[in-house]
Enzyme design. Structure first.
Site, PDB file in Angstrom:
ATOM      1  N   GLY A  38       2.756  11.369  -8.895  1.00  0.00           N
ATOM      2  CA  GLY A  38       3.231  12.746  -8.852  1.00  0.00           C
ATOM      3  C   GLY A  38       4.724  12.874  -8.644  1.00  0.00           C
ATOM      4  O   GLY A  38       5.411  13.579  -9.395  1.00  0.00           O
ATOM      5  N   SER A  66      -7.829  12.995 -12.779  1.00  0.00           N
ATOM      6  CA  SER A  66      -7.381  13.851 -11.676  1.00  0.00           C
ATOM      7  C   SER A  66      -5.883  13.769 -11.436  1.00  0.00           C
ATOM      8  O   SER A  66      -5.313  14.613 -10.734  1.00  0.00           O
ATOM      9  CB  SER A  66      -8.125  13.482 -10.385  1.00  0.00           C
ATOM     10  OG  SER A  66      -7.813  12.163  -9.990  1.00  0.00           O
ATOM     11  N   LYS A  83      -0.107   2.904 -15.015  1.00  0.00           N
ATOM     12  CA  LYS A  83       0.833   4.017 -14.888  1.00  0.00           C
ATOM     13  C   LYS A  83       2.251   3.616 -15.283  1.00  0.00           C
ATOM     14  O   LYS A  83       2.965   4.395 -15.929  1.00  0.00           O
ATOM     15  CB  LYS A  83       0.821   4.553 -13.457  1.00  0.00           C
ATOM     16  CG  LYS A  83      -0.414   5.364 -13.119  1.00  0.00           C
ATOM     17  CD  LYS A  83      -0.309   5.974 -11.726  1.00  0.00           C
ATOM     18  CE  LYS A  83      -1.528   6.833 -11.411  1.00  0.00           C
ATOM     19  NZ  LYS A  83      -1.466   7.429 -10.064  1.00  0.00           N
ATOM     20  N   CYS A 167      16.865   6.355   9.670  1.00  0.00           N
ATOM     21  CA  CYS A 167      15.859   5.899   8.718  1.00  0.00           C
ATOM     22  C   CYS A 167      14.521   6.576   9.021  1.00  0.00           C
ATOM     23  O   CYS A 167      14.391   7.374   9.946  1.00  0.00           O
ATOM     24  CB  CYS A 167      15.723   4.373   8.755  1.00  0.00           C
ATOM     25  SG  CYS A 167      14.753   3.720  10.149  1.00  0.00           S
ATOM     26  N   CYS A 184      -3.879  13.919  -0.459  1.00  0.00           N
ATOM     27  CA  CYS A 184      -4.052  14.892  -1.535  1.00  0.00           C
ATOM     28  C   CYS A 184      -5.501  14.930  -2.020  1.00  0.00           C
ATOM     29  O   CYS A 184      -5.978  15.967  -2.484  1.00  0.00           O
ATOM     30  CB  CYS A 184      -3.128  14.549  -2.697  1.00  0.00           C
ATOM     31  SG  CYS A 184      -1.375  14.566  -2.284  1.00  0.00           S
ATOM     32  N   CYS A 241      15.909   1.957  17.443  1.00  0.00           N
ATOM     33  CA  CYS A 241      14.997   1.787  16.317  1.00  0.00           C
ATOM     34  C   CYS A 241      14.767   0.300  16.069  1.00  0.00           C
ATOM     35  O   CYS A 241      15.730  -0.488  16.009  1.00  0.00           O
ATOM     36  CB  CYS A 241      15.572   2.439  15.063  1.00  0.00           C
ATOM     37  SG  CYS A 241      14.575   2.198  13.568  1.00  0.00           S
TER      38      CYS A 241
END
Length: 263
Positions: A38, A66, A83, A167, A184, A241
């Protein structure tokens, strides 16, 4: 530039602060798009149309029915194809002057560093937390800038990292539990919302390569299509981090166990 190139990119050449210098930078730029679904669909099409010299596509999934509601680079006749192969075909038709490389595989702890190391900018168009942390960590270890996008239901979010800025782990140190993750395939997503976020990611890549505009660094931008509202939340680099902090503790890639959802 050839006469054909002048015609193809004429609207870029007219832009103040962009012009031929910006177009030349795009032509010599190298962008890796991780995920040809997407978010990757509009991102790939616009970067190809813009004339980015070399675009890589990495995704191990195949096209399903789909997907077509939002993954606009794929057609009904592509169902069952890889893909990356389907996407590369459309990109080459759109702009035969660019180089398109595709990798029919998901990023893993074994291949991520090598793959991202070959490109100037990485666009994270993946659909799972596991993949996003892997892209984040690999890019930081390799010293590569990247843009991360995500979409669910009617909206999405985008952030960009360059060396020295906040980040993904500065905002979300660790991924949620797998059972707590909405996808989704369980709650749905508006196709046009995915397109908007993917286009923003392509814009970030273009701005970085051409050294124009202001990147979405040290901030998280959210966009809600239902109310047509856009917000920016300021972020700060976390000095503690584990991946980009002053004394990072993560020195090897860790691939989380849960994999991308199959939409």
């Amino acid at each position: 530039m050839t006469s054909g190139s002048y015609s193809r990119y004429s609207r870029h050449l007219l832009l103040d602060g962009f012009g031929k210098q910006g177009q030349d930078r795009l032509s010599s730029g190298r962008v890796l798009i991780v995920g040809a679904g997407g978010l990757g669909s509009p991102c790939a099409l616009y970067l190809a149309a813009a004339g980015v010299g070399c675009i890589g596509l990495a995704d191990g999934d195949i096209v399903s029915l789909s997907n077509l509601q939002r993954q606009v680079i794929h057609y009904t006749t592509d169902i069952g194809r890889e893909k990356v192969e389907s996407a590369a075909e459309k990109m080459r038709c759109l702009n035969p002057d660019i180089e398109v490389r595709y990798y029919p595989t998901f990023l893993t702890e074994d291949n991520a560093l090598k793959m991202v190391g070959e490109y100037d900018f990485i666009v994270d168009c993946t659909d799972s937390y596991a993949s996003k942390y892997l892209v984040n960590d690999a890019c930081i270890m390799a010293g590569k800038p990247f843009c991360c996008g995500g979409v669910i239901r009617y909206g999405g979010q985008v952030m960009t990292h360059v060396p020295g800025s906040a980040c993904y782990r500065c905002l979300f140190p660790e991924p949620p539990e797998e059972n707590d993750v909405e996808t989704c395939s369980t709650v749905g997503v508006l196709g046009t919302a995915v397109g908007i976020i993917g286009c923003i990611q392509a814009t970030e890549a273009i701005k970085y390569l051409t050294n124009t505009g202001t990147l979405l660094t040290n901030c998280l931008m959210t966009f809600d299509t239902w109310g047509m509202e856009c917000q920016r939340m300021a972020l700060q680099r976390d000095k503690a981090c584990p991946i980009c902090g002053e004394t990072p503790s993560n020195h090897t890639l860790r691939e989380y166990s849960f994999m991308p959802c199959r939409q």
